[in-house]
Design a protein around this motif. Structure first.
Motif, PDB file in Angstrom:
ATOM      1  N   GLY A  34      -7.014   1.348  -9.512  1.00 44.68           N
ATOM      2  CA  GLY A  34      -6.258   2.318  -8.649  1.00 44.68           C
ATOM      3  C   GLY A  34      -6.199   1.997  -7.372  1.00 44.68           C
ATOM      4  O   GLY A  34      -5.473   2.706  -6.466  1.00 44.68           O
ATOM      5  N   LEU A  35      -6.420   0.733  -7.088  1.00 41.47           N
ATOM      6  CA  LEU A  35      -5.912   0.243  -5.672  1.00 41.47           C
ATOM      7  C   LEU A  35      -5.775  -1.292  -5.718  1.00 41.47           C
ATOM      8  O   LEU A  35      -6.336  -2.096  -6.205  1.00 41.47           O
ATOM      9  N   ARG A  36      -4.791  -1.790  -4.737  1.00 37.84           N
ATOM     10  CA  ARG A  36      -4.432  -3.231  -4.712  1.00 37.84           C
ATOM     11  C   ARG A  36      -4.016  -3.366  -3.189  1.00 37.84           C
ATOM     12  O   ARG A  36      -3.271  -2.795  -2.495  1.00 37.84           O
ATOM     13  N   PHE A  37      -4.250  -4.686  -2.895  1.00 34.13           N
ATOM     14  CA  PHE A  37      -3.263  -5.073  -1.613  1.00 34.13           C
ATOM     15  C   PHE A  37      -2.152  -5.879  -1.803  1.00 34.13           C
ATOM     16  O   PHE A  37      -1.781  -6.530  -2.864  1.00 34.13           O
ATOM     17  N   VAL A  67      -1.730  -1.397   1.604  1.00 34.68           N
ATOM     18  CA  VAL A  67      -2.467  -1.123   0.162  1.00 34.68           C
ATOM     19  C   VAL A  67      -2.052  -0.041  -0.580  1.00 34.68           C
ATOM     20  O   VAL A  67      -1.608   1.003   0.056  1.00 34.68           O
ATOM     21  N   VAL A  68      -1.639  -0.117  -1.790  1.00 32.60           N
ATOM     22  CA  VAL A  68      -1.001   0.677  -2.806  1.00 32.60           C
ATOM     23  C   VAL A  68      -2.289   1.286  -3.203  1.00 32.60           C
ATOM     24  O   VAL A  68      -3.081   0.621  -4.001  1.00 32.60           O
ATOM     25  N   HIS A 113      -2.821   6.288   7.523  1.00 27.95           N
ATOM     26  CA  HIS A 113      -1.546   7.438   7.345  1.00 27.95           C
ATOM     27  C   HIS A 113      -1.162   7.178   5.964  1.00 27.95           C
ATOM     28  O   HIS A 113      -0.889   6.122   5.509  1.00 27.95           O
ATOM     29  N   ALA A 114      -1.000   8.577   5.132  1.00 27.84           N
ATOM     30  CA  ALA A 114      -0.300   8.203   3.851  1.00 27.84           C
ATOM     31  C   ALA A 114       1.298   7.834   4.124  1.00 27.84           C
ATOM     32  O   ALA A 114       2.047   8.511   4.808  1.00 27.84           O
ATOM     33  N   GLU A 115       1.525   7.062   3.079  1.00 28.64           N
ATOM     34  CA  GLU A 115       2.975   6.703   3.093  1.00 28.64           C
ATOM     35  C   GLU A 115       3.515   6.963   1.695  1.00 28.64           C
ATOM     36  O   GLU A 115       2.866   6.202   0.781  1.00 28.64           O
ATOM     37  N   VAL A 116       4.561   7.645   1.365  1.00 23.91           N
ATOM     38  CA  VAL A 116       5.235   7.808  -0.260  1.00 23.91           C
ATOM     39  C   VAL A 116       6.402   7.346   0.003  1.00 23.91           C
ATOM     40  O   VAL A 116       7.434   7.850   0.855  1.00 23.91           O
ATOM     41  N   ASP A 117       6.856   6.352  -0.611  1.00 22.76           N
ATOM     42  CA  ASP A 117       8.141   5.811  -0.634  1.00 22.76           C
ATOM     43  C   ASP A 117       9.153   6.597  -1.634  1.00 22.76           C
ATOM     44  O   ASP A 117       8.776   7.531  -2.364  1.00 22.76           O
ATOM     45  N   THR A 147      -1.105   1.574   5.587  1.00 25.27           N
ATOM     46  CA  THR A 147      -1.178   0.230   6.206  1.00 25.27           C
ATOM     47  C   THR A 147      -2.595   0.125   6.834  1.00 25.27           C
ATOM     48  O   THR A 147      -3.130   0.929   7.539  1.00 25.27           O
ATOM     49  N   LEU A 148      -3.767  -0.859   6.486  1.00 27.62           N
ATOM     50  CA  LEU A 148      -4.653  -0.995   6.765  1.00 27.62           C
ATOM     51  C   LEU A 148      -4.754  -2.049   7.805  1.00 27.62           C
ATOM     52  O   LEU A 148      -4.298  -3.225   7.570  1.00 27.62           O
ATOM     53  N   ARG A 149      -5.269  -1.958   8.871  1.00 27.53           N
ATOM     54  CA  ARG A 149      -5.515  -2.924   9.981  1.00 27.53           C
ATOM     55  C   ARG A 149      -7.014  -3.457   9.862  1.00 27.53           C
ATOM     56  O   ARG A 149      -7.989  -2.686   9.818  1.00 27.53           O
TER      57      ARG A 149
END
Length: 215
Positions: free
Chosen positions: A120-123, A150-151, A84-88, A96-98
């Protein structure tokens, strides 16, 4: 070695010839030395000694590798069902990757870090406030689950080719770091499912959800 000599005699107007051949008798050791056989036999004997000495170590190394003590035999699994997308409050997009980790070897290992380097992506490191353990121990023939945030900094910049994930681990033989490329994800379509690299499947769902007016 041989030396030949010829003599000629005339007996009653008949010419006769006599050939005399002398042979030099040498020992087998001298022949071997002359043709390098002795040297070859010495080198062969040394090679056999070296191989005999290394053979036990090769067996030990093969046994350690097969058991997973040197390099864990890991089966990685990460699906998109819980994504699910999460925006702070700062506008940072993440999810959140399971992840399921299956140990197919005999030796237990402890997963100490998980990271990837791609545009474009990092843990992010494990978040203790969300009950995410920083280390996970997986015994032989068993499996464990973990979560990582994952951001996503740029949806379009994430590569389309499968990218490896670097993980650090610890076994009774020591601590090491290696890489693994996860299996492809599948995008459903009316005609047939299409395989995509795991990171493209991840950003495809999360980024689409983030820009969906309904979300």
């Amino acid at each position: 070695m041989a030396i030949a000599a010829a003599t000629q005699e005339i007996v009653e107007a008949v010419v006769t010839k006599r050939h005399v051949i002398w042979f030099y008798i040498v020992s087998s050791e001298e022949i071997w030395q002359q043709f390098g056989v002795a040297t070859w036999r010495t080198q062969q004997a040394r090679l056999v000694m070296v191989l005999s000495a290394c053979f036990p170590f090769a067996l030990v190394a093969a046994a350690l590798w097969w058991s997973g003590a040197l390099t864990p035999q890991v089966e990685w699994s990460a699906g998109d069902f819980f994504l699910h997308a999460e925006v702070d409050r700062n506008g940072v997009l993440s999810t959140t990757l399971r992840i399921e980790v299956e140990n197919r070897g005999l030796a237990a290992f402890t997963l100490t870090d998980l990271a990837t380097e791609m545009p474009g992506l990092r843990f992010l490191p494990a978040d203790g406030s969300k009950n995410q353990p920083s280390e996970v121990t997986v015994h032989g023939g068993d499996s464990e689950r973990l979560e990582r945030r994952v951001v996503i900094t740029d949806c379009a910049a994430v590569p389309h080719e499968p990218q490896p994930v670097r993980f650090s681990y610890r076994t009774w033989t020591g601590s090491r770091t290696t890489e693994a490329t996860w299996d492809s994800w599948w995008l459903q379509s009316p005609e047939k499912d299409v395989p995509v690299a795991w990171q493209r499947g991840l950003v495809g769902k999360v980024c689409s959800e983030a820009v969906n007016p309904g979300w």
